[in-house]
Design a protein around this motif. Structure first.
Motif, PDB file in Angstrom:
ATOM      1  N   ASN A 261      -2.014  -7.879  -9.118  1.00 50.10           N
ATOM      2  CA  ASN A 261      -3.148  -6.806  -9.655  1.00 50.10           C
ATOM      3  C   ASN A 261      -2.589  -5.605  -8.526  1.00 50.10           C
ATOM      4  OD1 ASN A 261      -5.728  -6.045 -11.126  1.00 50.10           O
ATOM      5  ND2 ASN A 261      -6.076  -6.063  -8.698  1.00 50.10           N
ATOM      6  N   GLU A 262      -3.173  -4.741  -9.839  1.00 54.23           N
ATOM      7  CA  GLU A 262      -3.251  -2.641  -8.523  1.00 54.23           C
ATOM      8  C   GLU A 262      -4.324  -2.086  -9.452  1.00 54.23           C
ATOM      9  OE1 GLU A 262       0.248   0.233  -7.849  1.00 54.23           O
ATOM     10  OE2 GLU A 262       0.303  -0.596  -9.767  1.00 54.23           O
ATOM     11  N   ILE A 263      -4.572  -1.464  -7.671  1.00 53.31           N
ATOM     12  CA  ILE A 263      -5.663   0.039  -8.031  1.00 53.31           C
ATOM     13  C   ILE A 263      -5.067   0.566  -7.583  1.00 53.31           C
ATOM     14  CG2 ILE A 263      -8.013  -1.441  -7.987  1.00 53.31           C
ATOM     15  CD1 ILE A 263      -7.994  -1.409  -4.976  1.00 53.31           C
ATOM     16  N   LYS A 264      -6.067   1.467  -7.772  1.00 52.59           N
ATOM     17  CA  LYS A 264      -5.611   3.470  -7.588  1.00 52.59           C
ATOM     18  C   LYS A 264      -6.685   3.915  -7.286  1.00 52.59           C
ATOM     19  CE  LYS A 264      -0.895   3.461  -9.502  1.00 52.59           C
ATOM     20  NZ  LYS A 264       0.131   4.132 -10.289  1.00 52.59           N
ATOM     21  N   PHE A 265      -6.804   4.607  -6.360  1.00 50.91           N
ATOM     22  CA  PHE A 265      -7.953   5.641  -5.958  1.00 50.91           C
ATOM     23  C   PHE A 265      -7.818   6.809  -5.388  1.00 50.91           C
ATOM     24  CE2 PHE A 265      -7.561   2.225  -3.511  1.00 50.91           C
ATOM     25  CZ  PHE A 265      -8.035   3.237  -2.010  1.00 50.91           C
ATOM     26  N   THR A 266      -9.265   7.299  -4.853  1.00 51.67           N
ATOM     27  CA  THR A 266      -9.051   8.518  -3.960  1.00 51.67           C
ATOM     28  C   THR A 266     -10.408   8.374  -3.766  1.00 51.67           C
ATOM     29  OG1 THR A 266      -8.023   9.883  -6.080  1.00 51.67           O
ATOM     30  CG2 THR A 266      -9.701  11.202  -4.320  1.00 51.67           C
ATOM     31  N   LEU A 267     -10.205   8.254  -2.506  1.00 51.22           N
ATOM     32  CA  LEU A 267     -10.716   8.083  -1.205  1.00 51.22           C
ATOM     33  C   LEU A 267     -12.996   8.552  -1.918  1.00 51.22           C
ATOM     34  CD1 LEU A 267      -9.724   8.264   2.306  1.00 51.22           C
ATOM     35  CD2 LEU A 267     -10.317   5.815   0.877  1.00 51.22           C
ATOM     36  N   GLY A 268     -13.296   7.841  -1.771  1.00 52.68           N
ATOM     37  CA  GLY A 268     -14.855   8.593  -2.234  1.00 52.68           C
ATOM     38  C   GLY A 268     -15.150   8.596  -3.865  1.00 52.68           C
TER      39      GLY A 268
ATOM     40  N   ILE B 153       1.299  -1.148   0.077  1.00 51.21           N
ATOM     41  CA  ILE B 153      -0.097  -0.233  -0.321  1.00 51.21           C
ATOM     42  C   ILE B 153       0.789   1.169   0.076  1.00 51.21           C
ATOM     43  CG2 ILE B 153      -1.436   1.221   1.362  1.00 51.21           C
ATOM     44  CD1 ILE B 153      -3.088  -1.446   2.281  1.00 51.21           C
ATOM     45  N   SER B 154       0.630   2.570  -0.640  1.00 55.45           N
ATOM     46  CA  SER B 154       1.588   3.216  -0.904  1.00 55.45           C
ATOM     47  C   SER B 154       0.236   4.612  -1.362  1.00 55.45           C
ATOM     48  CB  SER B 154       2.179   3.168  -2.053  1.00 55.45           C
ATOM     49  OG  SER B 154       1.596   2.863  -3.510  1.00 55.45           O
ATOM     50  N   ILE B 155       1.053   5.410  -0.769  1.00 59.87           N
ATOM     51  CA  ILE B 155      -0.248   7.098  -0.794  1.00 59.87           C
ATOM     52  C   ILE B 155       0.290   8.356  -1.265  1.00 59.87           C
ATOM     53  CG2 ILE B 155      -1.644   8.647   0.219  1.00 59.87           C
ATOM     54  CD1 ILE B 155      -1.758   6.781   2.604  1.00 59.87           C
ATOM     55  N   ALA B 156       0.502   8.498  -3.070  1.00 59.26           N
ATOM     56  CA  ALA B 156       0.847   9.999  -2.918  1.00 59.26           C
ATOM     57  C   ALA B 156       0.363  10.857  -3.340  1.00 59.26           C
ATOM     58  CB  ALA B 156       1.174   9.583  -4.951  1.00 59.26           C
ATOM     59  N   GLY B 157       0.321  12.361  -2.995  1.00 53.23           N
ATOM     60  CA  GLY B 157      -0.438  12.671  -2.281  1.00 53.23           C
ATOM     61  C   GLY B 157      -2.257  12.640  -2.060  1.00 53.23           C
ATOM     62  N   ASP B 158      -3.629  12.764  -2.858  1.00 53.13           N
ATOM     63  CA  ASP B 158      -4.542  12.090  -2.602  1.00 53.13           C
ATOM     64  C   ASP B 158      -5.006  10.963  -2.797  1.00 53.13           C
ATOM     65  OD1 ASP B 158      -5.212  14.375  -1.455  1.00 53.13           O
ATOM     66  OD2 ASP B 158      -6.473  15.461  -2.517  1.00 53.13           O
ATOM     67  N   THR B 159      -3.986  10.023  -3.679  1.00 58.00           N
ATOM     68  CA  THR B 159      -4.600   9.080  -4.395  1.00 58.00           C
ATOM     69  C   THR B 159      -3.685   7.673  -3.413  1.00 58.00           C
ATOM     70  OG1 THR B 159      -3.934   9.512  -6.872  1.00 58.00           O
ATOM     71  CG2 THR B 159      -3.831   7.696  -6.663  1.00 58.00           C
ATOM     72  N   ILE B 160      -4.419   6.592  -3.272  1.00 57.46           N
ATOM     73  CA  ILE B 160      -4.484   5.386  -2.900  1.00 57.46           C
ATOM     74  C   ILE B 160      -3.575   4.352  -3.333  1.00 57.46           C
ATOM     75  CG2 ILE B 160      -4.190   3.784  -0.925  1.00 57.46           C
ATOM     76  CD1 ILE B 160      -6.144   5.709  -0.057  1.00 57.46           C
ATOM     77  N   ALA B 161      -2.430   3.338  -3.545  1.00 57.68           N
ATOM     78  CA  ALA B 161      -1.912   2.135  -4.900  1.00 57.68           C
ATOM     79  C   ALA B 161      -2.692   1.444  -4.034  1.00 57.68           C
ATOM     80  CB  ALA B 161      -1.210   2.292  -5.813  1.00 57.68           C
ATOM     81  N   ILE B 162      -3.532  -0.088  -4.133  1.00 61.74           N
ATOM     82  CA  ILE B 162      -2.928  -1.329  -3.265  1.00 61.74           C
ATOM     83  C   ILE B 162      -2.372  -2.537  -4.591  1.00 61.74           C
ATOM     84  CG2 ILE B 162      -4.349  -2.938  -2.184  1.00 61.74           C
ATOM     85  CD1 ILE B 162      -6.497  -0.946  -0.978  1.00 61.74           C
ATOM     86  N   LYS B 163      -1.602  -2.749  -4.434  1.00 58.86           N
ATOM     87  CA  LYS B 163      -0.639  -3.918  -5.210  1.00 58.86           C
ATOM     88  C   LYS B 163      -0.928  -5.026  -4.494  1.00 58.86           C
ATOM     89  CE  LYS B 163       3.381  -4.726  -8.213  1.00 58.86           C
ATOM     90  NZ  LYS B 163       4.659  -4.077  -8.119  1.00 58.86           N
ATOM     91  N   ILE B 164      -1.538  -6.067  -4.911  1.00 58.16           N
ATOM     92  CA  ILE B 164      -1.935  -7.480  -4.757  1.00 58.16           C
ATOM     93  C   ILE B 164      -0.606  -8.489  -5.346  1.00 58.16           C
ATOM     94  CG2 ILE B 164      -2.658  -9.832  -4.237  1.00 58.16           C
ATOM     95  CD1 ILE B 164      -5.381  -7.713  -3.340  1.00 58.16           C
ATOM     96  N   SER B 165       0.579  -8.957  -5.403  1.00 59.96           N
ATOM     97  CA  SER B 165       1.454  -9.558  -5.730  1.00 59.96           C
ATOM     98  C   SER B 165       1.123 -11.063  -5.085  1.00 59.96           C
ATOM     99  CB  SER B 165       2.832  -9.084  -5.889  1.00 59.96           C
ATOM    100  OG  SER B 165       2.747  -7.695  -5.702  1.00 59.96           O
ATOM    101  N   THR B 166       1.275 -12.075  -5.766  1.00 56.87           N
ATOM    102  CA  THR B 166       1.308 -13.052  -5.825  1.00 56.87           C
ATOM    103  C   THR B 166       2.744 -13.970  -7.055  1.00 56.87           C
ATOM    104  OG1 THR B 166       0.079 -14.043  -7.346  1.00 56.87           O
ATOM    105  CG2 THR B 166      -0.710 -13.489  -5.602  1.00 56.87           C
TER     106      THR B 166
END
Length: 134
Positions: A61-68, A43-56
């Protein structure tokens, strides 16, 4: 959401994940790959963007989003959703709606030791526990 959630989390246990993937419509081969894997979530945060990278070992897979703010999500099991993530204290809440208007929820609750991830799709519930690596 604060930077305390930032880091790498390694899965230490899982409960009912195969049934959850089956409820999502995930095929048997992909379910076997995902249920035998020990994923890492970064999990990383850059400004208002949160990224969750799931690795096997076999898939990332990675998702990037802004809360709400709603966004298009393709999960690690290739399921498509319209997703909105919100936060309540130390919990990220990921509300998902698929093309058939079926809903799912993933919550990630963070502690100093790690994260507990709870997944629901229809009546099926699953849980994964992660320890914080960094």
């Amino acid at each position: 959401m604060n930077n305390e959630i930032v880091g790498e989390y390694k899965m230490s246990s899982s409960d009912n994940y195969d049934a959850y993937l089956s409820a999502l419509g995930t095929g048997m081969i992909m379910r076997k790959l995902l249920t035998t894997a020990k994923p890492t979530e970064t999990i990383s945060i850059a400004g208002d963007t949160i990224a969750i990278k799931i690795s096997t070992v076999s898939k990332t897979n990675e998702i990037k989003f802004t809360l709400g703010q709603q966004f298009d999500e393709t999960t690690i099991s290739d399921k498509q959703f319209r997703t909105t993530v919100t936060s309540e204290g130390n919990i990220l809440i990921q509300n998902q709606i698929d093309g058939d208007s079926k809903t799912g929820v993933i919550t990630r609750e963070f502690t100093t030791e790690g994260m507990t991830k709870k997944m629901e799709f229809g009546p099926v519930k699953a849980r994964q526990v992660y320890t914080k690596a960094t």
